[in-house]
Design a protein around this motif. Structure first.
Motif, PDB file in Angstrom:
ATOM      1  N   PHE A  73       0.857  -1.180   0.000  1.00 15.21           N
ATOM      2  CA  PHE A  73       0.000   0.000   0.000  1.00 15.21           C
ATOM      3  C   PHE A  73       0.896   1.232   0.000  1.00 15.21           C
ATOM      4  CE2 PHE A  73      -3.348   2.802   1.897  1.00 15.21           C
ATOM      5  CZ  PHE A  73      -4.378   2.478   1.027  1.00 15.21           C
ATOM      6  N   PRO A 101      -6.941  -3.133   2.292  1.00 16.49           N
ATOM      7  CA  PRO A 101      -5.990  -2.039   2.068  1.00 16.49           C
ATOM      8  C   PRO A 101      -4.739  -2.511   1.334  1.00 16.49           C
ATOM      9  CG  PRO A 101      -5.936  -2.740   4.357  1.00 16.49           C
ATOM     10  CD  PRO A 101      -7.067  -3.470   3.722  1.00 16.49           C
ATOM     11  N   SER A 102      -4.884  -2.701   0.047  1.00 12.66           N
ATOM     12  CA  SER A 102      -3.788  -3.153  -0.795  1.00 12.66           C
ATOM     13  C   SER A 102      -4.068  -2.685  -2.226  1.00 12.66           C
ATOM     14  CB  SER A 102      -3.640  -4.674  -0.708  1.00 12.66           C
ATOM     15  OG  SER A 102      -2.458  -5.121  -1.359  1.00 12.66           O
ATOM     16  N   MET A 105      -7.756  -1.764  -3.563  1.00 15.17           N
ATOM     17  CA  MET A 105      -8.309  -0.506  -3.077  1.00 15.17           C
ATOM     18  C   MET A 105      -7.699   0.677  -3.831  1.00 15.17           C
ATOM     19  SD  MET A 105      -8.235   1.137   0.785  1.00 15.17           S
ATOM     20  CE  MET A 105      -9.236  -0.153   1.526  1.00 15.17           C
ATOM     21  N   VAL A 132     -11.818   0.032   7.422  1.00 11.86           N
ATOM     22  CA  VAL A 132     -11.456   0.461   6.071  1.00 11.86           C
ATOM     23  C   VAL A 132     -12.655   0.903   5.240  1.00 11.86           C
ATOM     24  CG1 VAL A 132      -9.456  -1.066   6.057  1.00 11.86           C
ATOM     25  CG2 VAL A 132     -11.599  -1.856   5.054  1.00 11.86           C
ATOM     26  N   LEU A 135     -13.032   4.480   3.977  1.00 11.59           N
ATOM     27  CA  LEU A 135     -12.063   4.905   2.966  1.00 11.59           C
ATOM     28  C   LEU A 135     -12.531   4.626   1.549  1.00 11.59           C
ATOM     29  CD1 LEU A 135      -8.743   3.656   4.628  1.00 11.59           C
ATOM     30  CD2 LEU A 135      -9.722   5.948   4.732  1.00 11.59           C
TER      31      LEU A 135
END
Length: 405
Positions: A73, A101-102, A105, A132, A135
């Motif tokens: 990320f 979250p990688s 995303m 998350v 976001l």
């Protein structure tokens, strides 16, 4: 019509798991039908990956959703994602686990055009998703079509993020396992049956402690039984040996095995055990074992129950109960005719999971996403998403993009 398809994998190919294998097989199944496919995934420089996979760089181990996932990320990674999208000019972008979250995303924040997302996670309550979700909440509206790999994954999506998804299961090359040659070193006899387990040994939810607690009871009734345990995890292996005590002599730890060895192992053993305790959205290894002709004994998780046709294609036992696991294995071993009925039903039932069927269903979703778009245009940057990402401090500014290192 041949499509240019971009697929984004959030998890590293350094230590591949179910999601990575699903993406690899999907890409190859799509290419076999004449489509042009590029996969973006984390991977170290020395990790061997196929030509169609582009590495987004080294991943970092992160505790996520009850497991340890290797993800990447940040601004430098985002710049790499943008360059890959610009070069690909894809007709369809297929993101896996876009709220992780990688890479997925990041790609969701950048991209516009026809976007398909596949959701693999199945958890009753997920603190990680709660963290998350804010976001990506607005960016999720950019997704043209959603896929869930199981009813459990679909329920997680609906309860945590709203919206809905079409259920398309993970795929398996059924004939690869059905045609695998058994190996004499892994085959059993009526007096010395072989029982297999595959999974990450260091991950408690994969259920190895449940199996090791059941082994002494099984050996008491069937002293010749052999247990073949495949998977990585030195600490898990050490813990299992300590827990087994004198029963350890009946257990063989195979370590990490190749795809070919896995198919041969599953076609050789009498019983395959899936003692997972939770967090499973599908159960790909169950389908592989069923395809290979092994009788499956699995914990009564919702996902496993559905893969085993509500217990018609394999035996179920209460989750986390080693005594019930042992008794179920003993019942199956003592009833060859019943074991054969499970296997016959399994061989018929698994055909719905074959890649020939799954690929056709995924392509139908791509067509739906294309039709839903105002115009069929290549995926490229969305300036509004860029500005929002920069406000969060997670997005590369122009100078970072020019100098990603």
């Amino acid at each position: 019509m041949s499509l240019k398809i971009g697929i984004v994998c959030p998890y590293s190919f350094d230590v591949p798991g179910g999601v990575q294998f699903h993406i690899r097989d999907l890409a190859e199944a799509l290419m076999a039908q004449g489509h042009e496919v590029s996969v973006l995934a984390p991977a170290d420089e020395d990790t061997p990956i196929p030509d169609y996979i582009t590495s987004a760089g080294r991943a970092v181990p992160v505790k996520y959703n009850g497991s340890v996932a290797r993800m990447t990320f940040g601004p430098v990674t985002a710049a790499r994602v943008r360059r890959w999208l610009d070069a690909g000019k894809f007709d369809v972008l297929h993101l896996h686990e876009p709220v992780t979250p990688s890479l997925s995303m990041l790609a969701l924040w950048i991209a516009q055009g026809p976007i398909v997302a596949t959701f693999h996670t199945a958890l009753i309550r997920s603190r990680a998703l709660q963290v998350v979700y804010p976001l990506v909440r607005q960016s999720l509206e950019k997704i043209s079509a959603r896929i869930a790999v199981s009813e459990d994954a679909r329920r997680t999506l609906v309860e945590h993020m709203g919206g809905d998804a079409v259920v398309i299961p993970n795929g398996v090359y059924v004939d690869t396992f059905a045609d695998a040659a058994p190996s004499a070193r892994w085959q059993g006899t009526p007096d010395a049956p072989t029982i297999a387990f595959l999974g990450r040994l260091d991950e408690p939810r994969k259920g190895l402690p449940v199996l090791t607690a059941a082994i002494p009871r099984i050996l008491e009734a069937v002293p010749g039984a052999r247990f073949l345990i495949a998977g990585r995890g030195d600490q898990g292996r050490a813990d299992a040996l300590e827990a087994l005590g004198e029963s350890a002599s009946a257990v063989e730890f195979l370590g990490s095995i190749s795809d070919e060895e896995k198919a041969s192992l599953l076609s050789s053993v009498d019983v395959y055990i899936a003692p997972q305790t939770g967090g499973e959205s599908f159960g790909i290894v169950l389908v592989e074992a069923m395809s290979a002709g092994a009788c499956v004994v699995a914990s009564d998780l919702g996902a496993f129950r559905r893969v085993l046709d509500e217990g018609q294609a394999g035996a179920l036992f209460p989750v986390g109960d080693p005594v019930a696991l042992a008794d179920t294995v003993l019942r199956v071993l003592a009833d060859p005719a019943g074991r054969e009925r499970y296997c016959e039903r399994a061989i018929s039932f698994v055909r719905r999971f074959d890649w020939s069927t799954v690929t056709a269903e995924v392509l139908a979703v791509y067509e739906m996403a294309l039709a839903a778009s105002d115009a069929v245009i290549p995926v490229h940057e969305d300036p509004a998403s860029l500005r929002g990402g920069r406000r969060l401090g997670l997005w590369p500014r122009p100078e970072q993009e020019r100098n990603p290192s």
